[in-house]
Design an enzyme around this catalytic site. Structure first.
Site, short mmCIF file in Angstrom:
data_model
loop_
_atom_site.label_atom_id
_atom_site.label_comp_id
_atom_site.label_asym_id
_atom_site.label_seq_id
_atom_site.Cartn_x
_atom_site.Cartn_y
_atom_site.Cartn_z
N GLU A 19 18.50 -10.98 23.18
CA GLU A 19 18.55 -12.31 22.70
C GLU A 19 19.45 -12.45 21.63
O GLU A 19 20.02 -13.78 21.48
CB GLU A 19 17.03 -12.42 22.24
CG GLU A 19 15.90 -12.32 23.34
CD GLU A 19 14.38 -12.19 22.95
OE1 GLU A 19 13.65 -12.45 23.47
OE2 GLU A 19 14.37 -11.72 21.58
N VAL A 55 1.00 -1.02 -0.11
CA VAL A 55 0.01 0.01 0.13
C VAL A 55 0.80 1.17 0.06
O VAL A 55 1.76 1.43 0.93
CB VAL A 55 -0.95 0.09 1.19
CG1 VAL A 55 -1.68 1.29 1.25
CG2 VAL A 55 -2.09 -1.21 1.08
#
Length: 462
Positions: free
Chosen positions: A184, A89
């Site tokens: 992480e 879009v």
């Protein structure tokens, strides 16, 4: 029923809902509308639903792409009132209630009666977008595969180089941003170097790798609080990760990164592999909406929405997930999921004549807590003031993330891969090719930056 709905009925068609984005928010809204008396079109620039919290495990070889990115079309194929459309879009026409999208050389318009904008967020380099070439972020599958190639490639090149300085640079990994993703990622690179790749090379010891996690903030995992932040920092240091705080990045190039410390001094770290996880910027569709409505956007480009998640002055337009700004809610998947379900419920109730747009209850977020894994057997969890870290927190992290994955097959495959990693320290997805590393640059050279950016899938939805 508003006049637009009456017009739709008189035209002999159902209420049209367009959803932009196939991430957590967009998918939740679509699934909630599956049995409503509406026609739903979900348009997204990728054909998959990305489980972004586990993207770092793709980058470090624990999981495969398919485990965390099922086809959106297949996920929704049983819902006959939902059409899945591939397209990016690039324009929202608020006045005419249409969405314009592009897919390859084809462009098309999607008219709507209700619009749900869930286009997510991109990596933010705080005005230094040129950093991206040398320090990729981790928002898409392409990013994860590129980083996997860079990480593994650094070890491979270190094995064959005769230049000691070059070897030091190749075995230095810098992760920028000490939030959940950065923590992480740094932890997994530490495990790769100290455990997985042990005894796999003949000329280098992977454990000699220097892994640096740095952030301009004074703490690790600031939203988790001092106790959990210090626990995560201690565990990272046990893995051999150097944590540099109050360190602001001022420049990045092919051979290293420049940092300005709190006392104003600058220093340089030579490193071939840099990873960026320090901030997000909402999709530019938010600014586009603000330009056509009474809405405002914050510094991260998020739309300041009403209490019912609608755009001021336009009850037919909703903004959810990483694109919305409301009551300082964090940009995490539970917010997006709950927002998607809430918005879909309001649309359904209004079409059934059970309420009007002015009678919508305010969106209330139920905070289920925050969690981040640091390494195998170690995580941090914060649930409504209750804080735990270590093994129990890690088990909770496993259970929650497994439950949120889409599809039985993906859960089973992920559980198997985790079992191999936990019990035998095996990573089944450590393959990488030069296309992973150089693909984006090759596209830049051949097509130019504008087309390259349109081919990239940096905005997966929220």
């Amino acid at each position: 029923m508003n006049s637009h709905d009456a017009g739709a009925q008189n035209a002999g068609r159902r209420h049209r809902v367009v959803i932009i984005g196939s991430g957590f928010g967009g998918l939740a809204a679509a699934q909630r509308l599956a049995k409503a008396d509406v026609d739903v079109t979900l348009v997204a620039k990728t054909g998959h639903h990305l489980f972004q919290p586990l993207l770092y495990q793709v980058a470090t070889g624990i999981l495969s792409v398919g485990d965390i990115a099922p086809s959106t079309r297949l996920v929704l194929r049983e819902h006959k009132n939902i059409t899945v459309t591939l397209g990016e879009v690039d324009k929202i026409d608020v006045a005419n209630r249409t969405v314009h999208a592009v897919a390859g050389h084809i462009d098309f318009d999607l008219p709507y009666d209700s619009l749900i904008v869930a286009a997510g967020a991109n990596q933010s380099y705080f005005g230094n977008d040129h950093f991206e070439r040398w320090a990729p972020g981790m928002k898409t599958i392409d990013d994860a595969l590129e980083l996997r190639g860079r990480i593994l490639g650094s070890f491979e090149l270190a094995e064959i180089t005769e230049d000691e300085e070059a070897r030091r640079q190749l075995l230095t990994f810098v992760v920028v941003g000490a939030g959940p993703t950065g923590v992480e990622m740094a932890g997994q690179i530490g495990e790769l170097a100290h455990r997985t790749l042990k005894n796999s090379y003949r000329r280098i010891d992977p454990a000699d790798a220097r892994i640096i996690l740095l952030d301009a903030a004074p703490a690790v995992l600031p939203p988790f609080g001092e106790k959990l932040g210090e626990a995560a920092k201690a565990r990272l240091e046990q893995l051999g990760v150097e944590v540099h705080l109050n360190a602001m990045v001022t420049d990045v190039d092919s051979t290293g990164i420049e940092i300005k410390d709190a006392d104003g001094t600058t220093r340089r770290i030579g490193a071939a592999c840099k990873i960026w996880s320090a901030g997000v910027q909402a999709s530019p569709l938010g600014t586009m909406l603000a330009e056509q409505t009474d809405a405002e956007v914050d510094r991260a480009g998020r739309v300041k929405v009403n209490k019912d998640l609608s755009v001021p002055g336009h009850p037919e337009i909703f903004v959810i997930g990483d694109m919305m700004s409301l009551d300082n809610l964090p940009g995490v998947s539970p917010v997006a999921i709950q927002g998607g379900k809430y918005v879909a419920k309001q649309i359904d109730r209004e079409l059934a004549g059970k309420q009007s747009p002015t009678g919508r209850p305010p969106f209330k977020y139920f905070d289920k807590g925050s969690m981040a894994t640091v390494s195998r057997y170690s995580a941090v969890v914060k649930i409504r003031g209750f804080e735990i870290h270590g093994f129990i927190a890690w088990v909770l992290w496993l259970v929650v993330h497994l439950a949120f994955l889409i599809g039985f097959r993906n859960r089973l495959a992920t559980l198997f891969s985790w079992g191999m990693h936990i019990l035998g320290d095996k990573r089944s997805h450590l393959s990488a090719t030069s296309r992973f590393v150089y693909g984006r640059r090759a596209i830049d050279r051949v097509y130019g930056d504008s087309i390259a950016s349109s081919l990239d899938d940096r905005s997966p939805g929220s």
